[in-house]
Enzyme design. Sequence first.
Site, PDB file in Angstrom:
ATOM      1  N   ASN A 102      -5.359  -2.186  -6.516  1.00 20.54           N
ATOM      2  CA  ASN A 102      -6.465  -3.041  -6.967  1.00 20.54           C
ATOM      3  C   ASN A 102      -6.009  -4.221  -7.831  1.00 20.54           C
ATOM      4  OD1 ASN A 102      -7.750   0.062  -7.080  1.00 20.54           O
ATOM      5  ND2 ASN A 102      -8.979  -1.460  -5.987  1.00 20.54           N
ATOM      6  N   LYS A 145      -7.016   4.012 -16.338  1.00 20.36           N
ATOM      7  CA  LYS A 145      -6.921   4.911 -15.188  1.00 20.36           C
ATOM      8  C   LYS A 145      -5.480   5.104 -14.735  1.00 20.36           C
ATOM      9  CE  LYS A 145      -8.557   5.448 -10.436  1.00 20.36           C
ATOM     10  NZ  LYS A 145      -9.416   4.855  -9.362  1.00 20.36           N
ATOM     11  N   LYS A 190      -3.098   7.241   0.791  1.00 19.81           N
ATOM     12  CA  LYS A 190      -2.482   5.938   1.041  1.00 19.81           C
ATOM     13  C   LYS A 190      -1.183   5.785   0.253  1.00 19.81           C
ATOM     14  CE  LYS A 190      -3.367   0.957   0.929  1.00 19.81           C
ATOM     15  NZ  LYS A 190      -4.356  -0.107   0.618  1.00 19.81           N
TER      16      LYS A 190
END
Length: 202
Positions: A102, A145, A190
């Site tokens: 991201n 995170k 992934k």
Amino acid sequence: MNKSLKRKRSLKNDDGDSKTPACKSLTVDGGEPYPELLRPTSDECRDVRDALLSLHGFPPEFASYRRLRLRTLSAVDGRDTECSEKEESVLDGLVKILLSQNTTEANSHRAFASLKAQFPKWEDVLVAEPKLIEDAIRCGGLAPKKTVCIKNIMSRLQNERGRLCLEYLHGLSVEEVKTELSRFKGVGPKTVRVISLFFFFS
């Protein structure tokens, strides 16, 4: 009729479903990395790779992965299971891939460089306060995170293996590598595929 059209027709049956079995490719144990997937085949992947290489050349940022793979394939009677501070380790690669989630490539590179500048050894990350790690990787986004994920990996490795090193994975089969990587919280399918491709599947 062009080559791509011929290939599409040859891979379809009357119902339009792909029935061509996946071609075999070399892996850490000689098997197909994803035998349940019919497409793309190994030959199709190599065609895409060759086309991209002819158009763009070999990416210099992946040169270390190529050297690691060549060393692994040329090893006699098994794989090296020792960690090296001179070459990029599997753990280095895993953290880099986690930091790339991201965000842009440039930001993820900056985040990793900042992390290693602040904590040169993974043992330093293991004992560091989460807030300090967050500050180091903040430029890559999702710092809280990603910090939790990285700390979890370090803690689990230390508790279960007694050292912060993933080189032992070189001695495992394809399925065992997938299983081991998937055990880490925050490491999804992934990420497992990417790290497996760069470090284990040839």
